[in-house]
Design a protein around this motif. Structure first.
Motif, PDB file in Angstrom:
ATOM      1  N   PHE A 152       0.810  -1.138  -0.042  1.00  0.00           N
ATOM      2  CA  PHE A 152      -0.200   0.090  -0.010  1.00  0.00           C
ATOM      3  C   PHE A 152       0.918   1.172  -0.017  1.00  0.00           C
ATOM      4  O   PHE A 152       0.413   2.194  -0.437  1.00  0.00           O
ATOM      5  N   ILE A 153       2.081   1.200   0.608  1.00  0.00           N
ATOM      6  CA  ILE A 153       2.947   2.355   0.496  1.00  0.00           C
ATOM      7  C   ILE A 153       3.313   2.429  -0.793  1.00  0.00           C
ATOM      8  O   ILE A 153       3.388   3.504  -1.620  1.00  0.00           O
ATOM      9  N   THR A 154       3.786   1.543  -1.808  1.00  0.00           N
ATOM     10  CA  THR A 154       3.863   1.557  -3.248  1.00  0.00           C
ATOM     11  C   THR A 154       2.898   2.070  -4.100  1.00  0.00           C
ATOM     12  O   THR A 154       3.385   2.740  -4.858  1.00  0.00           O
TER      13      THR A 154
ATOM     14  N   LYS B  27       8.062   4.458   7.426  1.00  0.00           N
ATOM     15  CA  LYS B  27       8.286   4.759   6.059  1.00  0.00           C
ATOM     16  C   LYS B  27       6.872   5.187   5.368  1.00  0.00           C
ATOM     17  O   LYS B  27       7.111   6.107   4.420  1.00  0.00           O
ATOM     18  N   ALA B  28       5.864   4.484   5.800  1.00  0.00           N
ATOM     19  CA  ALA B  28       4.658   5.282   5.048  1.00  0.00           C
ATOM     20  C   ALA B  28       4.437   6.697   5.683  1.00  0.00           C
ATOM     21  O   ALA B  28       4.164   7.499   4.558  1.00  0.00           O
ATOM     22  N   VAL B  29       4.441   6.919   6.680  1.00  0.00           N
ATOM     23  CA  VAL B  29       4.388   8.364   7.253  1.00  0.00           C
ATOM     24  C   VAL B  29       5.343   9.132   6.689  1.00  0.00           C
ATOM     25  O   VAL B  29       5.118  10.188   5.881  1.00  0.00           O
ATOM     26  N   ASP B  30       6.688   8.955   6.578  1.00  0.00           N
ATOM     27  CA  ASP B  30       7.456   9.556   5.809  1.00  0.00           C
ATOM     28  C   ASP B  30       7.419   9.807   4.282  1.00  0.00           C
ATOM     29  O   ASP B  30       7.861  10.849   3.648  1.00  0.00           O
ATOM     30  N   ALA B  31       6.543   8.988   3.772  1.00  0.00           N
ATOM     31  CA  ALA B  31       6.380   9.081   2.394  1.00  0.00           C
ATOM     32  C   ALA B  31       5.094  10.173   2.215  1.00  0.00           C
ATOM     33  O   ALA B  31       4.490  10.161   0.911  1.00  0.00           O
ATOM     34  N   GLY B  32       4.398  10.477   3.122  1.00  0.00           N
ATOM     35  CA  GLY B  32       3.368  11.135   3.279  1.00  0.00           C
ATOM     36  C   GLY B  32       2.097  10.500   3.405  1.00  0.00           C
ATOM     37  O   GLY B  32       0.974  11.325   3.013  1.00  0.00           O
ATOM     38  N   ILE B  33       1.905   9.302   3.712  1.00  0.00           N
ATOM     39  CA  ILE B  33       0.706   8.781   3.827  1.00  0.00           C
ATOM     40  C   ILE B  33       0.435   8.630   5.616  1.00  0.00           C
ATOM     41  O   ILE B  33       1.024   7.858   6.156  1.00  0.00           O
ATOM     42  N   PRO B  34      -0.603   9.404   5.885  1.00  0.00           N
ATOM     43  CA  PRO B  34      -1.189   9.067   7.174  1.00  0.00           C
ATOM     44  C   PRO B  34      -1.428   7.767   7.758  1.00  0.00           C
ATOM     45  O   PRO B  34      -2.013   6.942   6.987  1.00  0.00           O
ATOM     46  N   VAL B  35      -1.053   7.346   9.121  1.00  0.00           N
ATOM     47  CA  VAL B  35      -1.345   5.921   9.447  1.00  0.00           C
ATOM     48  C   VAL B  35      -2.009   6.063  10.747  1.00  0.00           C
ATOM     49  O   VAL B  35      -1.520   7.046  11.618  1.00  0.00           O
TER      50      VAL B  35
END
Length: 318
Positions: free
Chosen positions: A86-88, A110-118
């Protein structure tokens, strides 16, 4: 082309453009948010209600698509792979119930650093950068389980505990149970069983433990595995009390039949609906007031089980 013909051509073009755009700027379809909702496992029945809650909230909002995906069984490596996928895909938000919060911390970061809120629900990853956790206060809930068991067996006797090691929420509940029972010098914890999130294995453990400890005063389960099926408690004698997490069917029927004495219920539909709400608000710029939202817990006994079932049926209605 004559001047009058050119003028007529331009007017027709403007009218056509206005008709296509509704008389104003060209309208674009509203942005649809894609939220991934990841349970611990697809074969654990409590999570079916989280799926319903998430999809209801998404339908109510109208601009959210819920992507429900989890491992087929309690496989923490597979859950991590799903999270990575899902990060990809760079979904707009992720809500996850963590099989092992420490194991997933790096990937959540990694997800949060990619701009995806978790956000996490049911089972947290407290060391990660997740923005908010929604669920019960597991330590307090474990203490309730222990106190209820102590009361039922009169403050003395042998008890066995059922858990599944790895998940933060279950570890905290187990800690709470032990803290509560430590106050009673005449209560002995004879064994703590790891059933690995497997209701079938739970049934086998209960049968084996009942045979091994014929004078057992109580079974305490920090998860709902003994009440996910109707026959897991068939080998438990009437003198042995059962105190368990989770209130989804058939648990209330087992309580009415005297197979269980106390159940602790969670906000199953809320796991999904609150996760979608929180992610939607975060995407609109509204951050949660607190990083932990205590959903509260329901204590269900023979005295209030009928009222609980009535309220449950209302929640089940579309």
């Amino acid at each position: 082309m004559r001047r009058d013909e050119m003028k007529r051509f331009v007017v027709i073009g403007l009218l056509f453009s206005a008709a296509c755009s509704g008389g104003g700027p060209v309208a674009h379809a509203p942005t649809r948010l894609r939220f991934a909702v990841i349970p611990k496992s697809l074969d654990i029945p409590v999570f079916n209600y989280a799926k319903v809650g998430a999809e209801r909230e998404a339908a109510k909002r109208g601009d959210v698509e819920v992507i429900w995906r989890g491992p087929e069984n309690a496989d923490q490596l597979r859950q991590k792979e799903i999270l990575e996928s899902f990060i990809t895909q760079h979904v707009d938000g992720i809500a996850i119930s963590c099989l092992n919060g420490d194991f997933l911390t790096e990937t959540i970061n990694k997800a949060v650093d990619a701009g995806i809120p978790v956000v996490t629900w049911d089972a947290d990853a407290p060391k990660s950068k997740r923005l908010v956790f929604y669920g019960v206060d597991d330590l307090a809930s474990g203490r309730i389980l222990g106190e209820q068991a102590a009361t039922l067996i009169g403050g003395k006797g042998k008890v066995a505990i059922i858990t599944s090691y790895g998940a933060t929420n279950l570890e905290r509940r187990l800690q709470g149970v032990r803290e509560a029972l430590a106050k009673y010098k005449d209560i002995q914890i004879v064994e703590t069983y790891d059933i690995k999130e497997d209701p079938v294995h739970c049934s086998e453990i209960i049968a084996s433990g009942t045979n091994r400890y014929p004078d057992l005063g109580a079974w305490i389960s920090v998860g709902g595995w003994p009440v996910f099926t109707r026959n897991a408690l068939d080998t438990v004698p009437a003198r042995t009390k059962v105190i368990s997490f989770d209130t989804i069917p058939p648990a209330p029927d087992l309580l009415k039949a005297g197979k269980v004495q106390v159940l602790l219920g969670q906000k199953y539909f809320g796991w999904g609906s609150e996760s979608v709400r929180l992610l939607s608000e975060i995407k609109s710029g509204k951050m949660p007031a607190s990083p932990i939202i205590d959903s509260g817990v329901d204590i269900v006994t023979a005295a209030n089980v009928d009222a609980y079932v009535t309220s449950w049926k209302l929640l089940e209605k579309p």
